[in-house]
Design a protein around this motif. Structure first.
Motif, PDB file in Angstrom:
ATOM      1  N   ASP A 283       7.063  35.045 -36.213  1.00 26.92           N
ATOM      2  CA  ASP A 283       7.999  35.904 -35.481  1.00 26.92           C
ATOM      3  C   ASP A 283       8.800  35.125 -34.443  1.00 26.92           C
ATOM      4  OD1 ASP A 283       7.026  38.193 -36.832  1.00 26.92           O
ATOM      5  OD2 ASP A 283       5.514  38.557 -35.277  1.00 26.92           O
ATOM      6  N   THR A 284       8.146  34.150 -33.807  1.00 26.75           N
ATOM      7  CA  THR A 284       8.798  33.435 -32.705  1.00 26.75           C
ATOM      8  C   THR A 284       9.609  32.226 -33.159  1.00 26.75           C
ATOM      9  OG1 THR A 284       6.904  31.965 -32.322  1.00 26.75           O
ATOM     10  CG2 THR A 284       6.925  34.077 -31.123  1.00 26.75           C
ATOM     11  N   GLY A 285       9.356  31.749 -34.362  1.00 27.54           N
ATOM     12  CA  GLY A 285      10.034  30.539 -34.826  1.00 27.54           C
ATOM     13  C   GLY A 285       9.498  29.286 -34.161  1.00 27.54           C
ATOM     14  N   GLY A 286       8.286  29.374 -33.614  1.00 25.06           N
ATOM     15  CA  GLY A 286       7.676  28.230 -32.943  1.00 25.06           C
ATOM     16  C   GLY A 286       7.226  27.159 -33.925  1.00 25.06           C
ATOM     17  N   ALA A 287       6.799  26.040 -33.380  1.00 24.03           N
ATOM     18  CA  ALA A 287       6.361  24.892 -34.171  1.00 24.03           C
ATOM     19  C   ALA A 287       4.845  24.775 -34.142  1.00 24.03           C
ATOM     20  CB  ALA A 287       6.995  23.622 -33.613  1.00 24.03           C
ATOM     21  N   MET A 288       4.313  23.875 -34.988  1.00 29.52           N
ATOM     22  CA  MET A 288       2.875  23.636 -35.016  1.00 29.52           C
ATOM     23  C   MET A 288       2.612  22.128 -35.031  1.00 29.52           C
ATOM     24  SD  MET A 288      -0.071  24.903 -37.730  1.00 29.52           S
ATOM     25  CE  MET A 288       0.445  26.609 -37.644  1.00 29.52           C
ATOM     26  N   LEU A 289       1.721  21.704 -34.122  1.00 34.66           N
ATOM     27  CA  LEU A 289       1.224  20.335 -34.107  1.00 34.66           C
ATOM     28  C   LEU A 289      -0.199  20.387 -34.646  1.00 34.66           C
ATOM     29  CD1 LEU A 289       1.315  17.321 -33.346  1.00 34.66           C
ATOM     30  CD2 LEU A 289       0.669  17.986 -31.016  1.00 34.66           C
ATOM     31  N   ILE A 290      -0.462  19.650 -35.725  1.00 38.86           N
ATOM     32  CA  ILE A 290      -1.762  19.678 -36.392  1.00 38.86           C
ATOM     33  C   ILE A 290      -2.430  18.324 -36.214  1.00 38.86           C
ATOM     34  CG2 ILE A 290      -2.970  20.088 -38.571  1.00 38.86           C
ATOM     35  CD1 ILE A 290      -0.297  21.546 -39.457  1.00 38.86           C
ATOM     36  N   VAL A 291      -3.640  18.341 -35.641  1.00 34.73           N
ATOM     37  CA  VAL A 291      -4.371  17.119 -35.338  1.00 34.73           C
ATOM     38  C   VAL A 291      -5.750  17.203 -35.982  1.00 34.73           C
ATOM     39  CG1 VAL A 291      -5.327  15.698 -33.478  1.00 34.73           C
ATOM     40  CG2 VAL A 291      -3.136  16.874 -33.147  1.00 34.73           C
ATOM     41  N   SER A 292      -6.104  16.212 -36.792  1.00 33.59           N
ATOM     42  CA  SER A 292      -7.430  16.200 -37.409  1.00 33.59           C
ATOM     43  C   SER A 292      -8.481  15.929 -36.340  1.00 33.59           C
ATOM     44  CB  SER A 292      -7.502  15.140 -38.507  1.00 33.59           C
ATOM     45  OG  SER A 292      -7.359  13.852 -37.967  1.00 33.59           O
ATOM     46  N   GLN A 293      -9.611  16.645 -36.450  1.00 35.84           N
ATOM     47  CA  GLN A 293     -10.679  16.468 -35.470  1.00 35.84           C
ATOM     48  C   GLN A 293     -12.024  16.787 -36.115  1.00 35.84           C
ATOM     49  OE1 GLN A 293     -10.065  18.252 -31.623  1.00 35.84           O
ATOM     50  NE2 GLN A 293     -12.107  17.668 -30.949  1.00 35.84           N
ATOM     51  N   PHE A 294     -12.638  15.774 -36.721  1.00 32.82           N
ATOM     52  CA  PHE A 294     -13.900  15.979 -37.419  1.00 32.82           C
ATOM     53  C   PHE A 294     -15.010  16.424 -36.481  1.00 32.82           C
ATOM     54  CE2 PHE A 294     -15.031  11.834 -35.884  1.00 32.82           C
ATOM     55  CZ  PHE A 294     -16.410  11.787 -35.887  1.00 32.82           C
ATOM     56  N   THR A 295     -14.891  16.143 -35.188  1.00 33.09           N
ATOM     57  CA  THR A 295     -15.942  16.517 -34.249  1.00 33.09           C
ATOM     58  C   THR A 295     -16.125  18.030 -34.134  1.00 33.09           C
ATOM     59  OG1 THR A 295     -14.438  16.392 -32.349  1.00 33.09           O
ATOM     60  CG2 THR A 295     -15.686  14.396 -32.908  1.00 33.09           C
TER      61      THR A 295
END
Length: 149
Positions: free
Chosen positions: A68-80
């Motif tokens: 709805d907002t048109g925002g972005a996504m930052l995706i960071v791998s984190q096995f912990t």
């Protein structure tokens, strides 16, 4: 898959002094891959995250999603995120997917998110990363595709 989702005003990830990903308003997703995860986990989690109604509407109520907002996504791998701390004092990583499999599922997750038309940035798999963010709210949500919590 397990995710920590944070609504952010901005976020970035740096590897060895180089910014590998940065976003303005949207979501920071820390993503852990379980050894039993498969495509259905990716699809469920991606759909859940982009449709979470955790952004304010005109009345100040959390009624809007990332779509709805048109925002972005930052995706960071984190096995912990798959660390099991129920016994002893050292986390067990036995439920985390092996690196080769985890990397592929992480990359597949990014592609599914991009397929929704979301502006996407990411960290670097298996790298030592520094993540910076301004949590908006703060709003932080925990999700697990196997519904363990």
């Amino acid at each position: 898959m397990r995710a920590v989702i944070q609504r952010v005003s901005s976020a970035s990830v740096t590897v060895a002094g180089h910014t590998t990903g940065a976003i303005g308003a949207g979501l920071l997703v820390l993503l852990g891959v379980h050894n039993a995860d498969e495509q259905k986990d990716i699809n469920w989690l991606a759909d859940k995250i982009i449709n979470l109604r955790i952004f304010d509407d005109a009345a100040g109520l959390m009624n809007r999603s990332l779509l709805d907002t048109g925002g972005a996504m930052l995706i960071v791998s984190q096995f912990t995120l798959l660390g099991d701390c129920r016994k002893g004092r050292r986390p067990s990583w036995s439920e985390a997917a092996p690196p080769e499999r985890a990397k592929q599922l992480y990359l597949d997750f990014i592609e599914v998110i991009k397929g929704y038309g979301i502006s996407t940035a990411s960290g670097e798999f298996q790298a030592m990363m520094e993540v910076s963010l301004i949590n908006s709210g703060p709003v932080t949500i925990l999700l697990d595709s196997q519904k363990k919590f």
